[in-house]
Design an enzyme around this catalytic site. Structure first.
Site, PDB file in Angstrom:
ATOM      1  N   GLU A 102      26.463  46.630  31.452  1.00 11.49           N
ATOM      2  CA  GLU A 102      25.681  45.335  31.444  1.00 11.49           C
ATOM      3  C   GLU A 102      24.289  45.635  30.413  1.00 11.49           C
ATOM      4  O   GLU A 102      24.070  44.701  29.579  1.00 11.49           O
ATOM      5  CB  GLU A 102      25.180  45.178  32.558  1.00 11.49           C
ATOM      6  CG  GLU A 102      23.814  43.443  32.948  1.00 11.49           C
ATOM      7  CD  GLU A 102      23.507  43.833  34.603  1.00 11.49           C
ATOM      8  OE1 GLU A 102      22.780  43.149  34.661  1.00 11.49           O
ATOM      9  OE2 GLU A 102      24.924  44.195  35.218  1.00 11.49           O
ATOM     10  N   ASP A 103      23.660  46.614  30.506  1.00  9.04           N
ATOM     11  CA  ASP A 103      22.626  47.420  29.340  1.00  9.04           C
ATOM     12  C   ASP A 103      22.608  48.207  28.565  1.00  9.04           C
ATOM     13  O   ASP A 103      21.112  48.136  28.021  1.00  9.04           O
ATOM     14  CB  ASP A 103      21.613  48.168  30.494  1.00  9.04           C
ATOM     15  CG  ASP A 103      21.384  46.814  31.967  1.00  9.04           C
ATOM     16  OD1 ASP A 103      20.902  45.828  31.854  1.00  9.04           O
ATOM     17  OD2 ASP A 103      20.950  47.072  32.979  1.00  9.04           O
ATOM     18  N   HIS A 151      18.323  55.668  38.698  1.00 10.67           N
ATOM     19  CA  HIS A 151      18.894  54.063  39.681  1.00 10.67           C
ATOM     20  C   HIS A 151      20.332  54.236  40.078  1.00 10.67           C
ATOM     21  O   HIS A 151      20.673  53.798  41.228  1.00 10.67           O
ATOM     22  CB  HIS A 151      18.804  52.696  39.392  1.00 10.67           C
ATOM     23  CG  HIS A 151      18.966  51.210  39.560  1.00 10.67           C
ATOM     24  ND1 HIS A 151      19.287  51.520  40.327  1.00 10.67           N
ATOM     25  CD2 HIS A 151      20.371  50.834  39.103  1.00 10.67           C
ATOM     26  CE1 HIS A 151      19.838  49.783  41.073  1.00 10.67           C
ATOM     27  NE2 HIS A 151      20.541  50.037  40.002  1.00 10.67           N
ATOM     28  N   ASP A 156      15.649  39.291  74.039  1.00 10.22           N
ATOM     29  CA  ASP A 156      16.056  40.929  74.213  1.00 10.22           C
ATOM     30  C   ASP A 156      15.164  41.650  73.151  1.00 10.22           C
ATOM     31  O   ASP A 156      16.146  41.748  72.147  1.00 10.22           O
ATOM     32  CB  ASP A 156      17.572  40.691  74.095  1.00 10.22           C
ATOM     33  CG  ASP A 156      18.107  39.466  73.042  1.00 10.22           C
ATOM     34  OD1 ASP A 156      16.994  38.553  72.771  1.00 10.22           O
ATOM     35  OD2 ASP A 156      18.788  39.445  72.486  1.00 10.22           O
ATOM     36  N   HIS A 196      27.859  52.176  37.024  1.00  6.59           N
ATOM     37  CA  HIS A 196      26.945  50.414  36.971  1.00  6.59           C
ATOM     38  C   HIS A 196      26.736  49.463  36.429  1.00  6.59           C
ATOM     39  O   HIS A 196      27.413  48.237  36.798  1.00  6.59           O
ATOM     40  CB  HIS A 196      27.383  50.355  38.394  1.00  6.59           C
ATOM     41  CG  HIS A 196      25.735  50.372  38.759  1.00  6.59           C
ATOM     42  ND1 HIS A 196      25.047  51.294  39.244  1.00  6.59           N
ATOM     43  CD2 HIS A 196      24.216  49.122  38.759  1.00  6.59           C
ATOM     44  CE1 HIS A 196      23.301  50.834  39.558  1.00  6.59           C
ATOM     45  NE2 HIS A 196      23.526  49.812  39.244  1.00  6.59           N
ATOM     46  N   ASP A 209      23.389  48.708  44.987  1.00  7.96           N
ATOM     47  CA  ASP A 209      22.593  48.753  43.869  1.00  7.96           C
ATOM     48  C   ASP A 209      21.833  47.099  44.268  1.00  7.96           C
ATOM     49  O   ASP A 209      20.323  47.889  44.204  1.00  7.96           O
ATOM     50  CB  ASP A 209      23.314  47.616  43.068  1.00  7.96           C
ATOM     51  CG  ASP A 209      22.764  47.098  41.564  1.00  7.96           C
ATOM     52  OD1 ASP A 209      21.532  48.272  41.021  1.00  7.96           O
ATOM     53  OD2 ASP A 209      23.380  46.382  41.206  1.00  7.96           O
TER      54      ASP A 209
END
Length: 736
Positions: A80-81, A51, A263, A76, A143
């Site tokens: 957090e994890d 990921h 359109d 990233h 993300d």
């Protein structure tokens, strides 16, 4: 593709647009992320590092950002994890990269009262980080884009939740930042899960007509290119069919089918300079018939996100209308990639001077100050995502406001002092009312007076922009605090009375601090003042306090139940042969306990007539299970760890009028099956709370129904009726 091959592909992509990138640092970031996520798996079963690598690939391939952005994308999720912390990332890489990673991370370690509060704080945190460094949101959108691309591995509930959040928050932020390509993909992927039937219908019909559409687009493109070649105007022309969500939105809002979309096709003409844009416009209008009222000049009046282009809708030679967008190469870059097209970073991470373009992020946060979760999310959508009108001051300056904006919004957009002193307004030279809706192109003049008494409370309801409402509330908050407290207290006490509560219920020293914490105000006067000036509502205040009062009542009930149980004789032989039965709660008699809080377990949904057993829970009184429920099996009741918490319960004579329960029907899938099931429920006069149906790959259908019944007798009648339906194989009551 192996993990190493994916990383090599990432490096190759970066070398294609930034050969001077710091590849040793990027590799270190990849190896550190791989180590931190070691052993973690995605829902698909792949190693988790897939990921971050995919997000970094999007950041590089789609947005072409700098080395720091690539490193932050790889890292990233580590804060957090994984056990990694901000200080670790800052030390190993740089404070800037650590701040980017922190900005992208959710506030997972904090507990919030509601899901809305959690979403609000995560968004607020992200916007604050975004106002300092726009790369935070670019990484976050990348993300979310990869998460949406792999959403098929999530549960249906998670798919809908994430898709709705993407549609309401991340796609519109992409639009506000001018990142059209990513916005379109986010919208299409969200629609795929929010309305799979509608999405598939559009995709199937587009696929079926692909050959027909391709012929039309090739013919039209050739007509335009031939004329531009004759005039020696350098150009690039290409056409496309609108993306599925854009078609879906038009079909839904205008109640049209695919053939009636005005359109459906859009052509782009890319030229070298602004002069050529207007020359091409003349050529297009010469070849095709322009449709009145369908021309927009976003070059002269750019959109707030920096988008520039000429738009015109014309009628083709085959009688098919289509849109033509004309722009320069630079405008096209901004249109496709938005902020990423001109937010170029030096290798030290300092921006190249475009910060002023994103002052709106800071203003947005200022406007939300003091708002509760529901108001924050609602006003965020209005401020960032509403359609806009462009109006002018008498001096010719442009103000962009949300669609439906009024002179009040215009006045406060100029300055809060102008709004506070407003006594009237003129639009195109004529006096208008304060609630007059403004249209693009209007010239608006605000009439002010030093003797003005200030805004009216009604203005909050009239104003469409959160900026105007926020400034009006600030005026009342500052100028009329005493009056606000009086009005707020009256509204609060009236709402208490409406809910059957009194001030005595709140004012105990053991209760008030916890109740104030629920509404996030330090004192009652501060809460009254907020209600008085419109920053909070009495309904929300009482609703949140009610929840806390119910929690306190449950705790007291549990304490009473446990104390009674402890004081009861321990040996079964010492109990009376006919135990005392007290008055029932919700039709349930709990042996040895009076006034005990009772709830029916959702795992087996018992109804009168079922054999039942009780379990003393922590904080929720006695939970009633069916005796055949796996959660109340003989093995669980014999578990020493739960000794003393199982209790005898029975049905009383004063049962409720109805009880919620669940039925599951398994049948051969066929046309009108759900109609027959609904008819059977209707003939038995059964109240249905909800039905969920799904088909299996092997030709069966499973229907799960939430219903309300009086007792077991009615339940058996319903089951017998359902079993008589053609194709029904089994009707069960789920448990466990």
């Amino acid at each position: 593709m192996t993990i190493q091959e994916q990383y090599n592909h990432l490096e190759k992509t970066i070398r294609g647009y930034n050969p001077s990138a710091d590849f040793s640092h990027i590799r270190t970031a990849f190896e550190y992320a791989d180590k931190c996520h070691d052993g973690q798996k995605r829902k698909s079963g792949e190693p988790y590092i897939i990921h971050p690598l995919a997000v970094a690939q999007i950041v590089a391939e789609e947005l072409k950002l700098d080395s720091e952005s690539i490193e932050a994308a790889l890292l990233h999720d580590v804060i957090e994890d994984t056990p990694a912390e901000h200080a670790d990332v800052s030390r190993l890489f740089s404070p800037t990269i650590a701040d980017l990673v922190e900005g992208v991370s959710k506030l997972t370690r904090i507990q919030y009262a509601t899901k809305e509060d959690e979403q609000m704080e995560n968004l607020r945190k992200m916007l604050i980080a975004m106002s300092k460094d726009i790369r935070v949101i670019l990484i976050k959108i990348s993300d979310r884009l990869h998460n949406m691309r792999t959403m098929e591995y999530q549960s249906p509930e998670k798919q809908k939740q994430k898709s709705l959040e993407t549609m309401e928050i991340y796609a519109p932020i992409s639009h506000r930042l001018g990142m059209q390509r990513m916005k379109w993909e986010l919208e299409d992927l969200s629609l795929k899960y929010l309305d799979p039937v509608g999405y598939q219908e559009i995709v199937s019909r587009l696929e079926a007509k692909k050959t027909e559409y391709d012929i039309f687009m090739q013919k039209t493109r050739a007509q335009v290119e031939t004329r531009l070649d004759e005039l020696d105007i350098p150009h690039l022309v290409y056409g496309r069919v609108k993306h599925p969500y854009s078609i879906y939105r038009k079909m839904f809002s205008q109640n049209k089918n695919l053939d009636e979309i005005f359109d459906l096709f859009a052509f782009r003409v890319i030229v070298d300079n602004v002069g050529d844009c207007y020359n091409v416009l003349g050529v297009v209008h010469d070849i095709f018939t322009p449709l009145l009222g369908r021309f927009k000049d976003y070059i002269g009046t750019p959109k707030p996100n920096g988008y520039q282009s000429l738009h015109t809708t014309v009628m083709g030679t085959d009688g098919i209308p289509f849109e033509v967008q004309i722009r320069t190469r630079d405008m096209h870059e901004v249109s496709e990639y938005g902020v990423a097209a001109h937010w170029k970073y030096k290798q030290n991470g300092q921006g190249a001077g475009a910060e002023g373009k994103y002052e709106w992020v800071r203003r947005l946060l200022e406007n939300q100050e003091g708002a509760d979760a529901e108001e924050f999310i609602h006003s965020l959508k209005i401020d960032m995502f509403a359609d806009e009108v462009f109006v002018f001051t008498p001096n010719g300056d442009v103000q962009n406001l949300p669609a439906g904006a009024t002179p009040i919004d215009f006045a406060y957009a100029i300055h809060s002092a102008v709004g506070n002193r407003m006594v009237g307004a003129k639009v195109n030279g004529r006096i208008v009312t304060f609630d007059h809706p403004l249209k693009s192109g209007d010239i608006v003049e605000i009439l002010t007076s030093k003797g003005a008494k200030g805004p009216s409370r009604d203005w909050i309801k009239i104003a469409k922009s959160n900026e105007a409402r926020s400034k009006i509330r600030q005026w009342f908050k500052k100028e009329r605090r005493d009056e606000n407290i009086v009005n707020g207290r009256a509204a609060f006490e009236a709402e208490l009375k409406h809910c059957g509560l009194t001030m005595k219920d709140l004012l105990g020293p053991d209760r008030l601090p916890g109740l104030l914490k629920k509404v996030t105000y330090p004192t009652l006067d501060d809460m009254y003042a907020a209600i008085g000036y419109g920053g909070f509502t009495a309904q929300k205040a009482v609703s949140r306090m009610q929840g806390e009062l119910q929690r306190i009542a449950k705790q007291q009930a549990e304490k009473q139940a446990l104390e009674t149980l402890e004081n009861a004789p321990k040996a079964e032989e010492s109990r009376s042969s006919s135990p005392k039965q007290v008055k029932s709660e919700q039709g349930i008699i709990v042996e040895g306990l009076d006034n005990c809080l009772v709830k029916f377990s959702k795992c087996c949904t018992p109804v009168p007539g079922d054999e039942i057993v009780g379990f003393i829970t922590r904080g929720y009184g006695v939970s009633v299970h069916r005796s055949d429920c796996p959660n109340a099996s003989p093995e669980r009741r014999a578990d020493p760890a739960l000794s003393g918490r199982w209790i005898k319960v029975s049905w009383g004579s004063d049962t409720n009028e109805s009880y919620p329960t669940t039925l599951e029907v398994v049948a051969k899938d066929r046309l009108n099956l759900l109609l027959d099931v609904s008819a059977a429920l209707s003939t038995t006069k059964t109240f249905v709370s909800g039905i969920q149906c799904r088909s299996t790959d092997d030709g069966f259908a499973i229907a799960r129904m939430e219903i309300r019944v009086r007792d077991g007798e009615q339940m058996h009648t319903i089951i017998n009726k359902l079993n008589q339906i053609s194709g029904v194989l089994q009707v069960t009551r789920p448990s466990g």
